[in-house]
Design a protein around this motif. Sequence first.
Motif, PDB file in Angstrom:
ATOM      1  N   ARG A   7       1.001  -1.277  -0.011  1.00 27.17           N
ATOM      2  CA  ARG A   7      -0.054   0.023   0.061  1.00 27.17           C
ATOM      3  C   ARG A   7       0.697   1.188   0.069  1.00 27.17           C
ATOM      4  N   LYS A   8       2.126   1.109   0.251  1.00 29.04           N
ATOM      5  CA  LYS A   8       2.993   2.244   0.325  1.00 29.04           C
ATOM      6  C   LYS A   8       4.085   2.277  -0.683  1.00 29.04           C
ATOM      7  N   ASN A  62       3.977   5.864  -3.572  1.00 27.08           N
ATOM      8  CA  ASN A  62       3.050   6.930  -3.391  1.00 27.08           C
ATOM      9  C   ASN A  62       3.829   8.136  -2.979  1.00 27.08           C
ATOM     10  N   SER A  64       3.692  10.149  -0.483  1.00 28.96           N
ATOM     11  CA  SER A  64       4.082  10.198   0.889  1.00 28.96           C
ATOM     12  C   SER A  64       5.169   9.530   1.237  1.00 28.96           C
ATOM     13  N   ASP A  65       5.469   8.608   0.316  1.00 32.73           N
ATOM     14  CA  ASP A  65       6.583   7.575   0.572  1.00 32.73           C
ATOM     15  C   ASP A  65       7.435   7.385  -0.595  1.00 32.73           C
ATOM     16  N   ASN A 186      -1.412   8.075  -6.211  1.00 31.87           N
ATOM     17  CA  ASN A 186      -1.707   9.047  -4.943  1.00 31.87           C
ATOM     18  C   ASN A 186      -3.007   8.545  -4.478  1.00 31.87           C
ATOM     19  N   ASP A 188      -5.193   5.846  -2.170  1.00 32.93           N
ATOM     20  CA  ASP A 188      -5.148   4.733  -1.065  1.00 32.93           C
ATOM     21  C   ASP A 188      -6.091   3.530  -1.770  1.00 32.93           C
ATOM     22  N   TYR A 307      -3.230  10.041  -0.745  1.00 30.47           N
ATOM     23  CA  TYR A 307      -2.195  10.217   0.232  1.00 30.47           C
ATOM     24  C   TYR A 307      -1.769  11.650   0.382  1.00 30.47           C
ATOM     25  N   THR A 308      -1.737  12.311  -0.705  1.00 38.17           N
ATOM     26  CA  THR A 308      -1.477  13.775  -0.439  1.00 38.17           C
ATOM     27  C   THR A 308      -2.475  14.776  -1.145  1.00 38.17           C
TER      28      THR A 308
END
Length: 345
Positions: A7-8, A62, A64-65, A186, A188, A307-308
């Motif tokens: 997921r990330k 994503n 954020s990661d 981006n 989830d 995510y963002t």
Amino acid sequence: MNHINYRKYSLIAISLISLCLFSACDEDEYEEKTVGNDTIQKVYLSNGVSPMDFMDMVMQFNPSDIPDKAEYKVPVRITSPLSTDVTVTLEIGDLEAVTTYNATHGTKYALPVEGTYEFTKNTATIKAGDYVSADSACLTLSNFAAMNLSGKYLFPMKLKDVSDSKVALSTNMNQMYCALINNCINVDPGESELGNGTFIADRNWYIDSTPYSRDVAYLVDGKDANVNKYDKWLVTGHDKEVTLVFNFKKEVTFNGISMGTTTAFSNKANVKNVDIYTSENKNDWKLVGSKLFPQPDKIKNNIVKFYTPITTQYLKLHFLDSWQQNSYGEYQIGISEFNLIKWPE
């Protein structure tokens, strides 16, 4: 990063180096050159599969990661084994080779961004008796924040030197093109709840539906379709693309979107999956991500969480399928109410 979380962040390596022996090398590579009583072998670059001079890597993550780094490991091959070890040195090729590659293959790879790549190991050693190096040269990619997170880049690597004077560098298989595809998603993919999010909707938004539907006005009328079953947007696929394109008439920042279910008519007509795009000009669309929804069961809204946050004036939703088909096999898609979602900072 200590572990891979689907997921990330996940790294998908496609068409990476095969260590199997390459058995169909270009004729030039098997041509032995005789100088006096010495026969000169050639070292060359090949991934062992077609296309022989190309490798690609997809980085999926994503925003954020963002990944710390990725590595391209490139072995070197020789036309015939030697009785001694030989070390080969590689270097970054002329970046104009990227322009030439694009023109030849009809691709649109960007030039590498300065400060995002370096050789952390620029040599590979072919052991005595071997056709392929036991180790590999390593090109390390980093500083992904300086790149286009949805961009495609091409890194030309070429042979520079060989440690044995009885060995020559290939003249026609001396370069390897290493492609990087950044796939920043981006959306989830997991189940999302509204929580303390706030709905944003505006009757003045311009909404275009394909196939054409006058019912798009129901998407932002603020009325509950579960009270009036006709108060919704409902279209039938007719083997055409089913899309909604929103013009918010100004840039709007939001953290997610909500698509209300249509349980008063048929919950099976709710959206099943959707691709989400943004644009700066309503012509060039950038994929934000995709979301698959389960068949609704006593839920009021299908929630998409980013995510963002996204800031855009234009949003496109492309619906690929539905849980509902009519008697002609045409899929039907319905949304009772559409909202953007803003979560607190």
